[in-house]
Design a protein around this motif. Structure first.
Motif, short mmCIF file in Angstrom:
data_model
loop_
_atom_site.label_atom_id
_atom_site.label_comp_id
_atom_site.label_asym_id
_atom_site.label_seq_id
_atom_site.Cartn_x
_atom_site.Cartn_y
_atom_site.Cartn_z
N GLN A 1 0.82 -1.23 0.00
CA GLN A 1 0.00 0.00 0.00
C GLN A 1 0.85 1.26 0.00
OE1 GLN A 1 -3.19 -0.69 -0.54
NE2 GLN A 1 -2.33 -2.76 -0.38
N ILE B 1 -4.48 -7.25 -0.23
CA ILE B 1 -5.22 -7.22 1.04
C ILE B 1 -6.45 -8.12 0.92
CG2 ILE B 1 -6.44 -5.75 2.68
CD1 ILE B 1 -4.96 -3.36 1.62
N THR C 1 -9.98 -5.39 4.13
CA THR C 1 -9.63 -3.96 4.08
C THR C 1 -10.02 -3.20 5.35
OG1 THR C 1 -11.68 -3.61 2.90
CG2 THR C 1 -9.67 -3.72 1.56
N ARG D 1 -5.68 -1.14 5.94
CA ARG D 1 -6.36 -0.08 5.18
C ARG D 1 -5.53 0.31 3.96
NH1 ARG D 1 -10.21 2.43 8.45
NH2 ARG D 1 -10.92 0.88 9.96
N THR D 2 -6.20 0.89 2.99
CA THR D 2 -5.50 1.50 1.86
C THR D 2 -5.17 2.94 2.25
OG1 THR D 2 -7.52 2.38 0.91
CG2 THR D 2 -6.91 0.13 0.26
N THR E 1 -8.31 4.89 2.70
CA THR E 1 -9.16 4.60 3.87
C THR E 1 -8.34 4.52 5.16
OG1 THR E 1 -8.96 2.22 3.54
CG2 THR E 1 -10.80 3.31 2.42
#
Ligand code: FES
Length: 578
Positions: A331, A357, A360, A364-365, A368
């Protein structure tokens, strides 16, 4: 490619001399045949197993898997036990002994006929200790993280090691946790072998080891009790033999860029503030300078992505299921220096290229992110001229800009004696200050930095306050705690000059920590402090042994708290063999 003749161990095992004969004869005393070790790379399995190192209790059996891998790859295994440093049991603090372990590892490897090493650890200080020693010795090495313990629950609630210990204890002191539950929690907290299941120091430092390139890819996130863990151990044993033939040493793998990647990883994980002392110490063993302010040049671009306790809601077993460290690193791949090498011969970028992932919420990305506050921030000001740190993601937002009167504790004994005094002159606005808890003062910078909330305030519902010290804080804990204040009070840092009622201001935005007392007043206090120390004629406590050596040579926290004679990349000479 290394030749058999150039193997370091051959100096012990090959010569047709009386000593060479003795070395070979004694190895055969252990039941090995001459051909089992002749002309083979000797791989040390440096194991921090012990009965009292509870997080490592499985490493005794896992060493046999490493052994299998070494033999299968044509090497000869030698298991060398090293100081186990179980975080919870070792007093006064494992940090006092991190450098001891590092020195032990370096000397174990130097003094024995060893060509390469597999390092087995995981509980907090064992990872930096093992790696610091291996970096100083600079022979081919691979690190095996012990793996985290599994998820734990109490009455349906997910509970994290360390994180919930602190929470439950606060409730207990506030009179809100009965005897029955308190006893029941004790046996529910840690349910399998392995290190703390939160994003504490153990998981932070094993992640650092992986990002530095010193583990097999993905090794950090495998739970201790998962069958993938022994398989990883076997593979690491095989790899250690290959590394010897390839003559690939830590100094060829780990660089300043690797350390920058490790810092980015700690920020994305919301990792332990202990990384701020361990990383410069580890880098120092390779002659790499890692100034504290480097955190500030990296923390603006890396949000918190791991939804793990203490900053988040989940645990390490969830992290593994969600894709683990590799998925998290993917990420932030745009911020990482992807060309850094790793022990498996691939770059970090190649190792994480296929990572995805699977949950999620847990990982997290960037879009987010769990928080955009920096996971680690560096403060300076007249109270911390050489810096201090804070973990904003584990703090209370309303306390990150706070001004209040100091309530000073001279040392930990003073804190323990007075914190629950019903007559303590304290309010929720007070700033709790602990002195004499740094590298020299503790000694060893114990994890006293999240000072307990006074009992009378707990009863009023207060659960966080601004706290300042030259100590460290457990990576599993939380709170608005300014830590690692440098220089420390025991060597005359400004923290030693703080008195009850002084106004202290924390301003996270300005990254400042200010003692609002006039410079002339502080100068008078300093002169009095010096006079008092002279009158006392120094410490009355006799120092001996390792603690005396440590206090004489330990550096300040912003430099990594290593011993001054162990830093730098100059190798000690190889031992004479006669
Ligand atoms: Fe060993 Fe936390 S006590 S990892």
């Amino acid at each position: 490619m290394k030749s058999v003749e150039s193997l370091r161990s051959q100096r012990w095992l090959a010569p047709d001399t009386m000593r060479g004969y003795s070395h070979r004869a004694r190895l055969q005393q252990t039941g090995y045949r001459r051909e089992d070790f002749a002309q083979r790379p000797v791989i040390a399995i440096v194991n921090t197993w012990s009965d009292i190192s509870t997080c490592h209790v499985h490493l005794r059996e896992r060493a046999s898997k490493v052994r299998e891998g070494i033999i299968r790859a044509g090497g000869f295994p030698l298991e060398l036990p090293a100081m186990s440093l179980g975080e919870v049991m070792v007093k006064p603090t494992t940090m006092l002994y991190r450098n001891f372990l590092a020195m032990e590892v370096e000397e174990l490897l130097r003094s024995h006929p060893v060509d390469g090493a597999v390092l087995m650890g995981g509980c907090d200080k064992t990872t930096p200790g093992l790696l610091m020693g291996a970096f100083s010795m600079n022979i081919p090495a691979v690190y095996i993280p012990a793996g985290a313990t599994g998820n734990a629950y109490f009455k349906g609630e997910k509970i994290g090691t360390g994180t919930h210990t602190a929470k439950f204890w606060a409730e207990r002191r506030a009179g809100r946790l009965n005897d029955q539950d308190w006893i029941a929690i004790e046996s529910a907290m840690t349910r399998t072998v392995g290190t703390c299941n939160t994003m504490g120091t153990a998981s932070t430092m094993t992640a650092v080891a992986e990002v530095l390139g010193m583990t097999l890819p993905g090794a950090q996130s495998i739970p201790a009790a998962d069958s993938a863990h022994p398989r990883m151990c076997t593979e690491a044993g095989e790899l250690a033999v290959q590394l010897v033939w390839q003559d690939r040493c830590p100094s060829q793998i780990v660089s300043l860029a690797s350390f920058r990647n490790a810092m980015r990883c700690v920020l994305a994980l919301g990792g332990s503030t202990n990384a701020c002392v361990h990383l410069p110490a580890m880098a120092g063993r390779l002659g790499i300078d890692l100034p504290l302010q480097l955190w500030e040049s990296l923390n603006q671009t890396i949000p918190l992505l791991a939804n793990l306790m203490p900053a988040g809601a989940h645990l390490m077993e969830d992290f593994y299921r969600a894709g683990g460290l590799q998925a998290l690193l993917a990420q932030i791949s745009e911020q990482l220096e992807l060309e850094t090498p790793t022990v498996n011969g691939k770059t970090l970028g190649q190792n994480i290229s296929a990572a995805v992932i699977y949950d999620t919420d847990v990982i997290r990305t960037v879009q987010t992110a769990l928080s955009r506050e920096p996971a680690i921030a560096v403060l300076t000001g007249n109270l911390a001229p050489d810096g201090a740190i804070i973990k904003p993601t584990a703090a209370s937002a309303q306390l990150l800009h706070h001004r209040g009167p100091a309530l000073v504790f001279k040392n930990h004994a003073d804190l323990s004696a007075r914190i629950d005094d019903p007559n303590l002159n304290v309010s929720a606005q007070s700033v709790l200050v602990l002195q004499n808890a740094g590298p020299v003062g503790g000694p060893g910078m114990p994890e006293w930095g999240n000072l307990p909330i006074p009992k009378k305030l707990l009863a009023q519902g207060v659960r966080d306050m601004l706290r300042i010290s030259d100590a460290r804080m457990s990576g599993t804990h939380f709170g608005t705690c300014v830590l690692h204040v440098c220089p420390e009070s025991a060597i005359g840092g400004p923290l030693a000059l703080v008195q009850d009622g002084d106004e202290i201001e924390l301003n996270l935005t300005a990254r400042s920590l200010t003692l609002r007392v006039a410079a002339e007043v502080l100068q008078q206090r300093r002169e009095k402090l010096i006079q008092d120390q002279q009158d006392k004629g120094g410490s009355s406590t006799k120092q001996r042994g390792y603690t005396a050596l440590y206090k004489r040579h330990v550096q300040q926290a912003h430099l990594g708290a290593d011993l001054d004679f162990l830093t730098g990349s100059d190798a000690s000479p190889e031992p004479d063999i006669f």
